[in-house]
Design an enzyme around this catalytic site. Structure first.
Site, PDB file in Angstrom:
ATOM      1  N   TYR A 185      40.350 -37.396 -19.722  1.00  0.00           N
ATOM      2  CA  TYR A 185      39.908 -38.693 -19.208  1.00  0.00           C
ATOM      3  C   TYR A 185      40.168 -38.827 -17.710  1.00  0.00           C
ATOM      4  CZ  TYR A 185      39.706 -43.793 -18.706  1.00  0.00           C
ATOM      5  OH  TYR A 185      39.415 -45.076 -18.305  1.00  0.00           O
ATOM      6  N   LYS A 221      37.382 -39.226 -14.733  1.00  0.00           N
ATOM      7  CA  LYS A 221      37.343 -40.416 -13.880  1.00  0.00           C
ATOM      8  C   LYS A 221      37.587 -40.059 -12.415  1.00  0.00           C
ATOM      9  CE  LYS A 221      36.360 -43.765 -16.749  1.00  0.00           C
ATOM     10  NZ  LYS A 221      35.030 -44.427 -16.681  1.00  0.00           N
ATOM     11  N   SER A 233      38.897 -45.400 -13.174  1.00  0.00           N
ATOM     12  CA  SER A 233      40.155 -45.794 -13.825  1.00  0.00           C
ATOM     13  C   SER A 233      41.336 -45.463 -12.926  1.00  0.00           C
ATOM     14  CB  SER A 233      40.309 -45.051 -15.149  1.00  0.00           C
ATOM     15  OG  SER A 233      41.621 -45.170 -15.664  1.00  0.00           O
TER      16      SER A 233
END
Length: 262
Positions: free
Chosen positions: A159, A163, A146
């Site tokens: 998150y 990532k 991401s």
């Protein structure tokens, strides 16, 4: 012809999180380019629709309904490809995600869960896939990372960290598995998938996200699928250990969660 380099005729792929969005678009793109595909997610009805699209492209689809947070379940996708198609050449680790949350609400368990779902699942499938890939001389792996792996924005500590780990995992795995298996990743920007459905239904927020993107548009799943096809086909045979940014030129988060100072 140059377009022949983008063909994957007769190869077999596994795509996780393939029921919708990027995973579904990728499975169909690989089929249209000539590959048979194992598709997996939690939702059987969505997988059925994707399988029909794969078969409409003239290729075979193996549907595996599974909870891909289960490392044993994700590992079994590799053997499902060999059992169904006699080989495995391509793995696309698309499953992943984590809900945003303020820093003080992000528990160690939340961080651990994000790492598990975004990194450990990919590694589990790759571990199972590599020996099968080697039976036919090698293969290609693409991990879906991401833009938040490299950008900073409030609410994304779990998150983004997970990532970022997946992005560097890609570089390390590429070194370990070269020269027979290529490993790359895509850092995905804001793409119109179900994960953004609620946001994109708000025209004001959608416009702000578009304006925060240099290309002034939200990406489509097919944009990512096309990039994956490049990486796994002979068009990308001189590429490994790279993290391709497919994000509309984004250099800052396109979505501000509005989290205030402590």
């Amino acid at each position: 012809m140059i377009l022949d380099r983008f063909r994957v005729d007769g190869l077999a792929a596994v795509v996780t999180g393939a029921g919708r969005g990027i995973g579904a678009a990728t499975a169909v793109a690989l089929a249209e380019a000539g590959a048979d595909v194992v598709i997996s997610s939690r939702t059987a009805e969505q997988l059925k629709d994707v399988a029909q699209r794969v078969e409409a492209a003239g290729r075979r689809a193996k549907v595996v309904e599974a909870d891909l947070s289960d490392l044993d379940a994700v590992s079994r996708l590799a053997t499902a490809a060999r059992d169904e198609f006699g080989r495995l050449d391509i793995v696309v680790n698309n499953v992943g995600g984590s809900m945003p949350a303020p820093f003080m609400n992000t528990t160690p368990d939340a961080l651990k869960d994000a790492f598990h779902f975004n990194v450990a699942t990919a590694h589990a499938l790759n571990l199972a896939a590599v020996p099968i890939m080697l039976e036919n001389g090698g293969g290609s792996i693409v991990n879906i990372s991401s833009a938040m792996a490299r950008l900073t924005g409030r609410g994304f500590v779990a998150y983004g960290t997970a990532k970022a780990a997946l992005s560097h995992y890609t570089r390390l795995a590429a070194t370990d598995l070269s020269p027979k298996i290529r490993v790359n990743a895509i850092c995905v920007g804001s793409v119109a998938t179900s994960a953004l459905d609620i946001v994109l239904q708000n025209e004001e927020i959608k416009t702000k996200m578009e304006q925060a993107t240099p290309l002034k548009v939200i990406g489509e799943p097919a944009d990512i699928a096309a990039s994956i096809l490049y990486l796994v086909s002979t068009a990308g045979k001189f590429v490994t250990g790279k993290v391709l940014e497919v994000d509309g030129g984004t250099e800052r988060p396109t979505l501000d969660l509005g989290l205030e100072d402590l």
